[in-house]
Design a protein around this motif. Sequence first.
Motif, mmCIF file in Angstrom:
data_model
loop_
_atom_site.group_PDB
_atom_site.id
_atom_site.type_symbol
_atom_site.label_atom_id
_atom_site.label_comp_id
_atom_site.label_asym_id
_atom_site.label_seq_id
_atom_site.Cartn_x
_atom_site.Cartn_y
_atom_site.Cartn_z
ATOM 1 N N LEU A 76 21.436 -53.592 -42.330
ATOM 2 C CA LEU A 76 21.686 -54.847 -41.610
ATOM 3 C C LEU A 76 23.054 -55.406 -41.960
ATOM 4 N N GLU A 77 23.458 -55.255 -43.212
ATOM 5 C CA GLU A 77 24.779 -55.722 -43.629
ATOM 6 C C GLU A 77 25.876 -54.934 -42.925
ATOM 7 N N LEU A 78 25.660 -53.647 -42.728
ATOM 8 C CA LEU A 78 26.662 -52.804 -42.084
ATOM 9 C C LEU A 78 26.810 -53.120 -40.597
ATOM 10 N N ILE A 79 25.703 -53.325 -39.907
ATOM 11 C CA ILE A 79 25.799 -53.497 -38.455
ATOM 12 C C ILE A 79 26.011 -54.949 -38.037
ATOM 13 N N ASP A 80 25.550 -55.912 -38.854
ATOM 14 C CA ASP A 80 25.728 -57.313 -38.465
ATOM 15 C C ASP A 80 25.692 -58.228 -39.681
ATOM 16 N N GLY A 81 26.523 -57.913 -40.647
ATOM 17 C CA GLY A 81 26.554 -58.712 -41.862
ATOM 18 C C GLY A 81 26.991 -60.146 -41.637
ATOM 19 N N GLU A 82 27.766 -60.394 -40.569
ATOM 20 C CA GLU A 82 28.238 -61.744 -40.274
ATOM 21 C C GLU A 82 27.312 -62.500 -39.323
ATOM 22 N N LYS A 83 26.231 -61.842 -38.892
ATOM 23 C CA LYS A 83 25.220 -62.467 -38.023
ATOM 24 C C LYS A 83 25.834 -63.017 -36.735
ATOM 25 N N ARG A 84 26.634 -62.175 -36.098
ATOM 26 C CA ARG A 84 27.281 -62.555 -34.841
ATOM 27 C C ARG A 84 26.635 -61.908 -33.626
ATOM 28 N N SER A 225 34.113 -47.711 -28.437
ATOM 29 C CA SER A 225 34.534 -46.312 -28.530
ATOM 30 C C SER A 225 33.634 -45.511 -29.468
ATOM 31 N N MET A 226 32.775 -46.211 -30.205
ATOM 32 C CA MET A 226 31.861 -45.522 -31.112
ATOM 33 C C MET A 226 30.847 -44.704 -30.328
ATOM 34 N N TYR A 234 26.730 -45.154 -39.807
ATOM 35 C CA TYR A 234 26.270 -46.424 -40.369
ATOM 36 C C TYR A 234 24.878 -46.259 -40.988
ATOM 37 N N PHE A 235 24.018 -45.587 -40.248
ATOM 38 C CA PHE A 235 22.631 -45.437 -40.680
ATOM 39 C C PHE A 235 22.541 -44.644 -41.984
ATOM 40 N N ILE A 236 23.227 -43.523 -42.032
ATOM 41 C CA ILE A 236 23.133 -42.673 -43.215
ATOM 42 C C ILE A 236 23.838 -43.311 -44.409
ATOM 43 N N ASN A 237 24.869 -44.122 -44.150
ATOM 44 C CA ASN A 237 25.548 -44.801 -45.250
ATOM 45 C C ASN A 237 24.676 -45.866 -45.891
ATOM 46 N N ALA A 238 23.721 -46.404 -45.137
ATOM 47 C CA ALA A 238 22.773 -47.347 -45.735
ATOM 48 C C ALA A 238 21.935 -46.641 -46.795
ATOM 49 N N TYR A 239 21.524 -45.414 -46.510
ATOM 50 C CA TYR A 239 20.780 -44.629 -47.495
ATOM 51 C C TYR A 239 21.674 -44.277 -48.682
ATOM 52 N N SER A 241 24.358 -45.824 -49.830
ATOM 53 C CA SER A 241 24.692 -46.977 -50.666
ATOM 54 C C SER A 241 23.500 -47.464 -51.472
ATOM 55 N N ALA A 242 22.284 -47.179 -50.999
ATOM 56 C CA ALA A 242 21.102 -47.553 -51.771
ATOM 57 C C ALA A 242 21.024 -46.737 -53.060
ATOM 58 N N PHE A 243 21.575 -45.522 -53.031
ATOM 59 C CA PHE A 243 21.667 -44.717 -54.243
ATOM 60 C C PHE A 243 22.831 -45.177 -55.110
ATOM 61 N N ASP A 244 23.974 -45.373 -54.457
ATOM 62 C CA ASP A 244 25.189 -45.678 -55.201
ATOM 63 C C ASP A 244 26.146 -46.402 -54.265
ATOM 64 N N PRO A 245 26.588 -47.626 -54.603
ATOM 65 C CA PRO A 245 27.441 -48.402 -53.691
ATOM 66 C C PRO A 245 28.802 -47.778 -53.444
ATOM 67 N N HIS A 246 29.186 -46.789 -54.256
ATOM 68 C CA HIS A 246 30.493 -46.158 -54.095
ATOM 69 C C HIS A 246 30.416 -44.845 -53.318
ATOM 70 N N SER A 247 29.228 -44.476 -52.885
ATOM 71 C CA SER A 247 29.065 -43.248 -52.105
ATOM 72 C C SER A 247 29.177 -43.555 -50.622
ATOM 73 N N GLN A 248 29.766 -42.634 -49.881
ATOM 74 C CA GLN A 248 29.930 -42.850 -48.448
ATOM 75 C C GLN A 248 29.863 -41.528 -47.708
ATOM 76 N N TYR A 249 29.169 -41.559 -46.588
ATOM 77 C CA TYR A 249 29.094 -40.396 -45.701
ATOM 78 C C TYR A 249 30.135 -40.541 -44.601
ATOM 79 N N PHE A 250 30.890 -39.462 -44.347
ATOM 80 C CA PHE A 250 31.851 -39.452 -43.256
ATOM 81 C C PHE A 250 31.346 -38.538 -42.150
#
Length: 274
Positions: A76-84, A225-226, A234-239, A241-250
């Motif tokens: 939720l933070e990734l897709i709409d963290g600012e609640k817009r 353009s996404m 976005y979806f896989i990065n949520a998983y 980051s739940a393991f480690d906030p410094h991990s990222q999927y490209f």
Amino acid sequence: MLANLRTLFMTRNLKYTIPALILVAGAAFGFQRIQSDNPEKESLILRLVTEALQGVHYQPRQINNEFSEDVFSAYLELIDGEKRFLYQSDYDFLAKSRLLLDDFLKSGDLKFFEESTALWTKRREEARRRFTRLLAKPLDYTTMRTLETDAEKRHFVKDSAAMDGFWADYLASRVMDRLYDRAYEKKDSINSAFLPGHPAFAKNESEARLKELEIHDEWFDGLESMDRSDDFGYFINAYASAFDPHSQYFPPQQQEAFEIEMTGQLEGIGAQLQ
């Protein structure tokens, strides 16, 4: 493949293995774009990244309800963290799955991803129509009201009327910030032409408003353009980051850009940038 990944990661320094993991996870499928008609590949990538992260960490997280809640919050933070974009009803609908994401991971079920992506896309399209309509004419700069800019202190809005109100206040604050910057850009004088009440204010307000429209159009051009691969990122990065906030999927194409930026070369074609 997974066994080879684990062997590779466990024999290197941990601080280097996390970035390597994320890059290899994308490369495992030959830099192919994830197509909307291939959910099996997406399920496999999700499990591959998650299991590999478990193999890398010396104290891996358990895949349980607590993990699921963290994934939900991160997503939720990734897709709409600012609640817009999302309404409270949207949040309530998605929150029904907040304790099920661990089960979806184990089973390879992408239902939550499909539903959330469709909803997010719909709300983004609505938001573009909304700011285009609001910025087509002068906004209200006279009514005294408070805009809470800290999203953590705000709730998701109730309905379309409330969302209109939020965006109107948000855009008005941005336009006025732009005008006030011009009015007070000199420390020893005030340029009142950029303040309400001056004969030239209407012209300057229009220019500032059109600039905001240009900025938001560029922002939403990027969002539109996404493709599904980006949404899945976005979806896989949520998983991750739940393991480690410094991990990222490209996703594959983002991985290529990352490799070029970090090394000046693209593996596989022998190209090197000088």
